[in-house]
Design a protein around this motif. Structure first.
Motif, mmCIF file in Angstrom:
data_model
loop_
_atom_site.group_PDB
_atom_site.id
_atom_site.type_symbol
_atom_site.label_atom_id
_atom_site.label_comp_id
_atom_site.label_asym_id
_atom_site.label_seq_id
_atom_site.Cartn_x
_atom_site.Cartn_y
_atom_site.Cartn_z
ATOM 1 N N THR A 347 1.287 -0.745 -32.137
ATOM 2 C CA THR A 347 1.431 -1.167 -30.746
ATOM 3 C C THR A 347 1.728 -2.666 -30.617
ATOM 4 O O THR A 347 1.103 -3.499 -31.275
ATOM 5 N N THR A 351 -1.842 -1.084 -24.617
ATOM 6 C CA THR A 351 -1.896 0.378 -24.594
ATOM 7 C C THR A 351 -3.352 0.815 -24.471
ATOM 8 O O THR A 351 -4.194 0.409 -25.271
ATOM 9 N N TYR A 549 -2.814 -0.724 -16.910
ATOM 10 C CA TYR A 549 -2.356 -0.989 -18.267
ATOM 11 C C TYR A 549 -0.859 -0.700 -18.362
ATOM 12 O O TYR A 549 -0.339 0.176 -17.667
ATOM 13 N N SER A 551 0.774 0.728 -20.801
ATOM 14 C CA SER A 551 0.958 2.091 -21.315
ATOM 15 C C SER A 551 -0.392 2.784 -21.374
ATOM 16 O O SER A 551 -1.393 2.185 -21.767
ATOM 17 N N ALA A 596 -1.545 3.759 -15.312
ATOM 18 C CA ALA A 596 -0.367 3.382 -16.110
ATOM 19 C C ALA A 596 0.674 2.686 -15.246
ATOM 20 O O ALA A 596 1.037 3.178 -14.177
#
Length: 713
Positions: A347, A351, A549, A551, A596
């Motif tokens: 990442t 995430t 966030y 993702s 998200a």
């Protein structure tokens, strides 16, 4: 004071029309329904500024109530950064418990008495409840038991439940909750103590019972603003209604679609009934989501529409459509951990892995720690390690290492469906001590019926084999062959704990190593310092509320875990509470989706069904069944596929099966009978054989002998 024109020019240029309307709607009862990412905190802060600077309202007449102490600080800081310190210091930002404390202290001064002392130390209430639990239930509770009872008591008080309702709740939980509840309250009063829930009940009673006290606070707080109204409990709504009066200036901001604290007695019905309880109320809507890409907004809105108990509204996207929601298909639930390990390593952007229950993430944490991959975890709950199922398994595994330990034996013997009476179990412990043998061996020396003796012999064989097995195989044996799985089913206990334990056990070779690792994980999670630089974040959906966030990955979205229980629309056996609980599960999923900003990934597993994933992918074609019959581990694995060439006569079929007896079978070779199940007439139904190859198989009696199995004489 400044004019409206000047206020909007200075502070409101970035507000949309819906937000501006909410800011300037000051008088009377107002309910603002704010969808996720619609800027409700911005509106609340600007509205306070508008009331002060454009309408000239005295700051001492405004009360702003928030859900948590942290939220009060955040709201005050947001106001201060926009409007400065002078008015911020004069405004009152409180939790509902905070205002209740003020009311109780005030009332005490009026009547000349000191109020009960507030218990802020959970150790004190924990000790009280432990002592009461021992008296009522007759056994010592785990930490998890105490936490569960504490949550139930909070629910009872916040929902203002009456005796019959508490008794029913206790029956649903399998113990005498009302007796524990009344004993706990009596003990608090005897010590002149109150808990946080009592604090609200006492404040309500004082306001209700004293017209002068109520009139004082209604005059003091002429404008009341409530944030996160969907998370407010019934008693809290009752207090707010008293303070504001029937036609008072009450501004409530919330969204019943985001009410996810039912276990804490959140009462979203107050939002649904707002217009009935406050005649002439205005209901405003902020339906524009500024957080998530349009694909996520559209899918989340369509998903939440399936709930019945909600206001009619739709969430609208302001961002352009970007990546579609990704449904990542994995061949099994356990595959998600290796998948997430790779994500954590690779990442580059923020995430978050979100989940329904804290325990879901433990196998991943175990792997991340072993691989030294950085991560940050929010608000870990240690209840898993003290849950009864986990303690049972730990004790059962320990007994494999210490087969003569009477203390361990008395904790576990009745959980194997051996039908062994307590006096017989105690006698076995004494005989084992005298003869220096294992306790299961002592069954040979007491007067018990043939069936129970057979069960004891079976468990003795299982334990002998378990001692040298991997912990994964040992837990599987406990669940599927030794009766513990049946014990959990019959007591309506959560079997998901066993799955988590097995996933943790896969990384250890010995039972000793596994038991040590469990303790290491508990200590690690208790003492871990958050790594705020880590881009890989682990959080329950509850802890992620209000956050966002780049993702998001939603894991463990499977029936029986998330949602905990599936309620079908045509299910006539489902109670109204069952349906409310299921709607809350859908709201939790909705909140998870709307955390998200850019990308949303949801796991789908070939070995586990998901009603929520199915709802999201309703337009996709259903995967056709391949026609392969899946056989449960608890069912016979030898199926009669065709007629045998020769059927044995009754005389050739053994009339009794003896645990420990040797058999031979054409396909699997030689083995030992390790378990036998009987019907009420003591006739065998099915039996388990452990073959010399290491395989364990369950067979039907007498079918197996017609298929070629023979006793080795």
């Amino acid at each position: 004071m400044i004019t409206d024109i000047d206020f909007w020019a200075k502070y409101g240029q970035k507000l949309n029309d819906q937000q501006k309307e909410a800011v300037q709607t000051i008088d009377g009862p107002v309910l603002l329904l704010a969808v996720p990412g619609s800027g409700k905190t911005t509106v609340l802060v600007n509205r306070l500024g508008y009331m002060l600077y454009s309408k000239g309202i005295d700051p001492e007449h405004i009360l702003t109530l928030t859900y948590t102490v942290a939220a009060t600080r955040d709201m005050a800081d947001r106001f201060r950064s926009l409007f400065g310190d002078e008015m911020a210091d004069r405004l009152e930002f409180r939790t509902i418990n905070g205002i209740c404390a003020k009311i109780i202290a005030h009332y005490g001064r009026i009547i000349g008495k000191n109020s009960f002392e507030l218990v802020t130390d959970e150790k004190i209430t924990g000790k009280l409840l432990t002592d009461i639990f021992v008296k009522v239930v007759g056994e010592y509770p785990t930490e998890s038991d105490i936490k569960a009872i504490r949550t139930l008591i909070t629910y009872c008080k916040n929902m203002c439940l009456e005796e019959k309702e508490i008794e029913q709740l206790g029956r649903d939980q399998g113990f005498d909750l009302f007796r524990i509840y009344t004993a706990y309250n009596s003990e608090l009063k005897a010590r002149s103590l109150m808990d946080y829930d009592d604090q609200m009940i006492y404040a309500y009673r004082m306001l209700k019972g004293s017209k002068d006290l109520l009139a004082y606070y209604q005059g003091e707080y002429r404008y009341i603003c409530v944030d996160e109204a969907q998370d407010t409990s019934k008693i809290q709504h009752m207090i707010i209604s008293l303070l504001s009066g029937a036609n008072g200036n009450l501004f409530m901001v919330g969204d019943e679609d985001q009410s996810i604290y039912g276990f804490r007695a959140a009462y979203p019905e107050a939002l649904l009934n707002f217009e009935k309880e406050h005649p002439g109320a205005k209901v405003l809507v902020m339906d524009k989501n500024y957080r998530s890409n349009a694909r996520i907004v559209e899918a989340a809105d369509k998903f939440i529409q399936k709930n019945k108990d909600r206001h009619e509204k739709h969430m609208c996207a302001t961002k352009e459509p970007q990546s579609d929601i990704t449904i990542t298909e994995l061949n099994a639930r356990e595959s998600q951990y290796s998948y997430l390990l790779k994500v954590a390593r690779d990442t580059k952007t923020q995430t978050a892995v979100l989940y329904r229950d804290n325990e879901s993430i433990l196998p991943l944490v175990d792997i991340l720690e072993r691989e030294d991959v950085p991560y940050r975890i929010k608000n870990v709950d240690m209840a898993f390690f003290t849950h009864r199922v986990v303690i049972d398994v730990v004790n059962m595994l320990k007994f494999a290492l210490f087969p003569a330990d009477p203390e361990l034996f008395m904790k576990i013997y009745f959980k194997f469906q051996a039908f062994l009476r307590k006096p017989d179990a105690e006698a076995m412990c004494e005989i084992a001590d005298e003869r220096h043998t294992g306790i299961w061996d002592a069954a040979e020396y007491i007067d018990i019926n043939k069936r129970v003796l057979g069960n004891c012999r079976s468990l003795r064989t299982h334990y002998r084999n378990m001692a040298s097995e991997s912990p994964f195989k040992a837990i599987n044996r406990l669940e599927n062959y030794m009766g513990y799985g049946e014990y959990l089913d019959s007591n309506n206990m959560d079997t998901n704990k066993l799955f988590i334990l097995k996933m943790l056990a896969k990384n250890e070779k010995t039972i000793e190593g596994f038991l040590d690792r469990l303790e290491q994980l508990r200590i690690l999670l208790t003492e871990k310092t958050p790594d705020y630089s880590a881009k890989f974040i682990l959080s329950t959906i509850h802890s992620s509320k209000g956050l966002e966030y780049d993702s998001v990955i939603l894991m463990d979205v499977i029936n029986g875990v998330f949602p905990n229980k599936v309620i079908r629309e045509k299910d006539k056996s489902a109670t109204s509470q069952d349906r409310r609980d299921f709607e809350e599960e859908r709201r939790i999923f909705y909140v998870g989706m709307t955390r998200a900003k850019e990308k949303l990934t949801i796991f789908k597993y070939d070995d586990a069904a998901s009603v929520f994933v199915k709802e999201l992918t309703a337009k996709e074609k259903e995967v056709k069944e391949r026609g392969k019959k899946k056989v449960s581990l608890k069912e016979p694995t030898m199926l009669l596929k065709k007629k045998p060439k020769a059927v044995l006569t009754p005389a050739e079929i053994p009339d009794q099966l003896i645990i420990g007896e040797r058999v031979t079978q054409p396909k699997y070779g030689e083995g030992t009978i390790i378990d036998v199940s009987y019907d009420d007439d003591e006739i065998p139904l099915k039996f388990t054989v452990q073959f010399d190859s290491g395989d364990e198989k369950i067979f039907l009696y007498p079918v197996a002998f017609n298929m070629g199995m023979k006793i080795i004489h």
